[in-house]
Design an enzyme around this catalytic site. Structure first.
Site, short mmCIF file in Angstrom:
data_model
loop_
_atom_site.label_atom_id
_atom_site.label_comp_id
_atom_site.label_asym_id
_atom_site.label_seq_id
_atom_site.Cartn_x
_atom_site.Cartn_y
_atom_site.Cartn_z
N ASP A 11 51.60 22.54 44.37
CA ASP A 11 53.01 22.39 44.76
C ASP A 11 53.04 21.80 46.17
OD1 ASP A 11 52.45 24.51 46.46
OD2 ASP A 11 53.99 25.85 45.65
N HIS A 12 54.24 21.73 46.76
CA HIS A 12 54.38 21.11 48.08
C HIS A 12 53.54 21.84 49.14
CE1 HIS A 12 57.41 24.17 47.45
NE2 HIS A 12 57.44 24.37 48.76
N CYS A 69 48.56 26.36 45.71
CA CYS A 69 49.93 26.59 46.18
C CYS A 69 49.79 27.26 47.56
CB CYS A 69 50.76 27.41 45.19
SG CYS A 69 50.27 29.14 44.98
N GLY A 70 50.86 27.88 48.05
CA GLY A 70 50.78 28.48 49.37
C GLY A 70 49.76 29.60 49.43
N THR A 71 49.79 30.47 48.43
CA THR A 71 48.89 31.63 48.41
C THR A 71 47.80 31.55 47.35
OG1 THR A 71 50.36 32.71 46.85
CG2 THR A 71 50.72 33.20 49.20
N GLY A 72 47.98 30.68 46.39
CA GLY A 72 47.10 30.65 45.21
C GLY A 72 47.53 31.65 44.15
N GLY A 74 51.07 32.48 42.88
CA GLY A 74 52.08 32.07 41.90
C GLY A 74 51.53 31.07 40.91
N HIS A 102 30.81 35.99 36.24
CA HIS A 102 31.26 37.15 35.46
C HIS A 102 32.48 36.86 34.59
CE1 HIS A 102 29.22 40.42 38.17
NE2 HIS A 102 28.40 39.42 37.84
N ASN A 103 33.35 35.96 35.02
CA ASN A 103 34.63 35.77 34.31
C ASN A 103 34.74 34.43 33.61
OD1 ASN A 103 35.54 37.07 37.37
ND2 ASN A 103 35.72 38.33 35.53
N ARG A 136 26.65 40.63 28.79
CA ARG A 136 27.73 41.63 28.74
C ARG A 136 29.06 41.03 29.20
NH1 ARG A 136 25.10 42.21 33.50
NH2 ARG A 136 26.26 42.86 35.36
N HIS A 137 28.99 40.04 30.06
CA HIS A 137 30.24 39.42 30.55
C HIS A 137 30.93 38.64 29.45
CE1 HIS A 137 29.02 40.72 34.46
NE2 HIS A 137 27.90 40.02 34.39
C1 RB5 Z 1 56.14 27.92 48.17
O1 RB5 Z 1 56.89 28.12 49.32
C2 RB5 Z 1 55.31 29.16 47.88
O2 RB5 Z 1 56.11 30.21 47.50
C3 RB5 Z 1 54.28 28.85 46.82
O3 RB5 Z 1 53.48 27.79 47.23
C4 RB5 Z 1 53.29 29.95 46.47
O4 RB5 Z 1 52.70 30.50 47.58
C5 RB5 Z 1 53.75 30.97 45.51
O5 RB5 Z 1 52.98 31.81 45.02
#
Ligand code: RB5
Length: 145
Positions: A11-12, A69-72, A74, A102-103, A136-137
């Site tokens: 995303d952005h 994304c911002g956090t990975g 969402g 493992h995954n 096992r995995h």
């Molecule tokens: C976008 O602002 C932010 O919410 C998105 O990139 C992400 O971090 C969501 O999980």
């Protein structure tokens, strides 16, 4: 080097890191399937880009993907709604390596606001360079299908 292109989408918020990772993948000799987004200024919705990448895997255009994304979080949540996707949000080389061992993760998810560029590159190299251990995995991974 893998047989099919590595799919990548963001995303952005993830755009600057995605661009850096595309350059890194190309430097590694990997073919890249870049599914967007294409700038950091236009606000977009991460589920739409998770969807693009999940579809590319389903259609056999790619076997491995990178989502940013911002956090990975969402974008991995959205991708993991598809049963053929095992997206692992990783914050360091260890989680990236274990997500493969493992995954059998087929998608690496990174948070551009969380990890620095060098850590992201370490995650990328580990994710692409580590094999699934099976055994096992495999039984546990199969139970998720
Ligand atoms: C976008 O602002 C932010 O919410 C998105 O990139 C992400 O971090 C969501 O999980």
């Amino acid at each position: 080097m893998t047989a099919k292109p590595i799919a990548i989408a963001c995303d952005h918020a993830g755009f600057p890191l995605k661009q850096a990772l595309v350059a890194e993948l190309e430097a590694m000799g990997e073919a890249v399937l870049d599914l967007g987004t294409d700038d950091a200024e236009t606000s977009v919705d991460y589920p739409d880009f998770a969807e693009r990448l999940a579809r590319a895997i389903k259609e056999g255009r790619s076997e491995r993907g990178i989502l940013v994304c911002g956090t990975g979080l969402g974008i991995s949540m959205a991708a993991n709604r598809h049963p053929w996707v095992r997206a692992a949000p990783c914050h360091d080389e260890t989680t990236a390596r274990l997500s493969r061992q493992h995954n059998d993760a087929n998608v690496l998810a990174l948070g551009a606001r969380i990890v620095g560029l060098e850590v992201a590159k370490d995650c990328l190299r580990s994710f692409l360079g580590t094999a699934f251990e099976g055994g096992r995995h495999e039984r546990r991974v199969n139970k998720m299908a």
